[in-house]
Design a protein around this motif. Structure first.
Motif, PDB file in Angstrom:
ATOM      1  N   ASP A  44       0.466  11.734  -1.091  1.00  0.00           N
ATOM      2  CA  ASP A  44       1.332  10.587  -0.789  1.00  0.00           C
ATOM      3  C   ASP A  44       1.226   9.434  -1.790  1.00  0.00           C
ATOM      4  O   ASP A  44       1.838   8.391  -1.593  1.00  0.00           O
ATOM      5  CB  ASP A  44       1.095  10.064   0.630  1.00  0.00           C
ATOM      6  N   HIS A  69       8.424  -1.650  -6.743  1.00  0.00           N
ATOM      7  CA  HIS A  69       9.195  -2.135  -5.590  1.00  0.00           C
ATOM      8  C   HIS A  69      10.193  -1.103  -5.084  1.00  0.00           C
ATOM      9  O   HIS A  69      10.346  -0.920  -3.878  1.00  0.00           O
ATOM     10  CB  HIS A  69       9.887  -3.458  -5.934  1.00  0.00           C
ATOM     11  N   LEU A  72       8.258   1.581  -3.240  1.00  0.00           N
ATOM     12  CA  LEU A  72       7.782   1.059  -1.951  1.00  0.00           C
ATOM     13  C   LEU A  72       8.937   1.020  -0.956  1.00  0.00           C
ATOM     14  O   LEU A  72       8.782   1.395   0.205  1.00  0.00           O
ATOM     15  CB  LEU A  72       7.164  -0.345  -2.110  1.00  0.00           C
ATOM     16  N   ASP A  73      10.109   0.593  -1.429  1.00  0.00           N
ATOM     17  CA  ASP A  73      11.307   0.534  -0.572  1.00  0.00           C
ATOM     18  C   ASP A  73      11.688   1.909  -0.044  1.00  0.00           C
ATOM     19  O   ASP A  73      12.326   2.017   0.995  1.00  0.00           O
ATOM     20  CB  ASP A  73      12.507  -0.020  -1.361  1.00  0.00           C
ATOM     21  N   HIS A  74      11.334   2.956  -0.789  1.00  0.00           N
ATOM     22  CA  HIS A  74      11.676   4.307  -0.349  1.00  0.00           C
ATOM     23  C   HIS A  74      10.535   4.979   0.393  1.00  0.00           C
ATOM     24  O   HIS A  74      10.493   6.198   0.504  1.00  0.00           O
ATOM     25  CB  HIS A  74      12.124   5.157  -1.556  1.00  0.00           C
ATOM     26  N   GLY A  75       9.621   4.176   0.905  1.00  0.00           N
ATOM     27  CA  GLY A  75       8.623   4.699   1.829  1.00  0.00           C
ATOM     28  C   GLY A  75       7.322   5.169   1.206  1.00  0.00           C
ATOM     29  O   GLY A  75       6.444   5.664   1.913  1.00  0.00           O
ATOM     30  N   PHE A  76       7.191   5.019  -0.108  1.00  0.00           N
ATOM     31  CA  PHE A  76       5.902   5.366  -0.705  1.00  0.00           C
ATOM     32  C   PHE A  76       5.028   4.136  -0.619  1.00  0.00           C
ATOM     33  O   PHE A  76       5.456   3.051  -0.988  1.00  0.00           O
ATOM     34  CB  PHE A  76       6.095   5.775  -2.172  1.00  0.00           C
ATOM     35  N   ASP A  77       3.823   4.288  -0.080  1.00  0.00           N
ATOM     36  CA  ASP A  77       3.025   3.062   0.014  1.00  0.00           C
ATOM     37  C   ASP A  77       1.843   3.035  -0.940  1.00  0.00           C
ATOM     38  O   ASP A  77       1.048   2.119  -0.918  1.00  0.00           O
ATOM     39  CB  ASP A  77       2.596   2.748   1.450  1.00  0.00           C
ATOM     40  N   ASP A  78       1.744   4.040  -1.779  1.00  0.00           N
ATOM     41  CA  ASP A  78       0.709   4.003  -2.811  1.00  0.00           C
ATOM     42  C   ASP A  78       1.387   4.355  -4.135  1.00  0.00           C
ATOM     43  O   ASP A  78       1.681   5.514  -4.409  1.00  0.00           O
ATOM     44  CB  ASP A  78      -0.398   5.010  -2.457  1.00  0.00           C
ATOM     45  N   VAL A  79       1.708   3.345  -4.903  1.00  0.00           N
ATOM     46  CA  VAL A  79       2.453   3.548  -6.148  1.00  0.00           C
ATOM     47  C   VAL A  79       1.634   3.028  -7.328  1.00  0.00           C
ATOM     48  O   VAL A  79       1.171   1.886  -7.303  1.00  0.00           O
ATOM     49  CB  VAL A  79       3.820   2.814  -6.103  1.00  0.00           C
TER      50      VAL A  79
END
Ligand SMILES: [Zn+2]
Length: 171
Positions: A44, A69, A72-79
Motif C-alpha cells: 500500500d 497530493h 493522497l487524493d486517490h486513497g494512497f496514504d503512504d506516498v
C-alpha cells in the motif's frame, strides 16, 4: 490476496502519477515530459521515481508536491517521491505526444539533444538551432533572448509572421 489488491492499485497509481502536469509547461504531463521514471506499489505504499529536468528548474518541488497530493487524493496514504539523478534527464525523453502538445500551444519543441558525456561547450553566443515557427512553420526565425521567462526556454521571433515564440531548450 495481495496480488489482486496490488495490481489495480499499481494501475491507479501509474495513471494518477502520469496525469500530473509540469507547473511551467502545463500542457505537458510528467509522463510526456519523460520526468516520470517509475511507479511502484508495495504494501500500500506508493513510490514514484522522477528525474529532474533542467537543473535549477524550481518546478521540481511543485511536481513532487503535486504527485503526493494527487496520490493522497486517490486513497494512497503512504506516498514517497524518489529523485533519480542518473541517467540525467534529456529533452530527447519528451514524447511525441508531448512535442505535439508544445506545438499546439505555440511553443517550439527541442531538437535532438547534444551528445552526452563530452565536455559541454560554454559560449556566450546563442546556440544555433534550425527552428520552424510553431505558428506558421517558417524557418526564418531569429533568437531574441537565450533566456526566456524560465531558464529552460529561449525566446525567438518569426521573421515571416513576426510572432514571438518560446523554444524549449535541448539538454
Ligand atoms: Zn511564423
Amino acid at each position: 490476496m495481495t496480488t489482486t489488491r496490488t495490481a489495480p492499485a499499481l494501475e491507479t497509481a501509474k495513471r494518477v502519477a502520469a496525469q500530473v502536469t509540469d507547473p511551467e509547461m502545463p500542457m505537458l504531463t510528467l509522463a510526456d515530459l519523460g520526468v516520470l521514471r517509475d511507479v511502484a506499489v508495495e504494501d500500500d505504499a506508493v513510490t514514484v521515481t522522477i528525474t529532474p529536468t533542467y537543473s535549477g528548474c524550481p518546478a521540481m518541488a511543485t511536481m513532487r508536491d503535486d504527485l503526493v497530493h494527487r496520490l493522497l487524493d486517490h486513497g494512497f496514504d503512504d506516498v514517497r517521491v524518489r529523485v533519480a539523478l542518473t541517467p540525467a534527464w534529456s529533452s530527447d525523453w519528451i514524447s511525441e505526444r508531448g512535442r505535439q502538445a508544445l506545438r499546439d500551444h505555440g511553443l517550439s519543441a527541442p531538437g535532438p539533444a547534444p551528445a552526452a558525456g563530452g565536455p559541454v561547450p560554454l559560449t556566450l553566443r546563442p546556440t544555433r538551432r534550425d527552428l520552424a515557427c510553431p505558428r506558421c512553420g517558417s524557418s526564418a526565425t531569429a533568437v531574441t533572448s537565450e533566456f526566456g521567462p524560465t531558464a529552460c526556454k529561449a525566446m525567438y521571433r518569426c521573421e515571416d509572421c513576426l510572432e514571438p515564440f518560446e523554444h524549449v531548450k535541448e539538454i
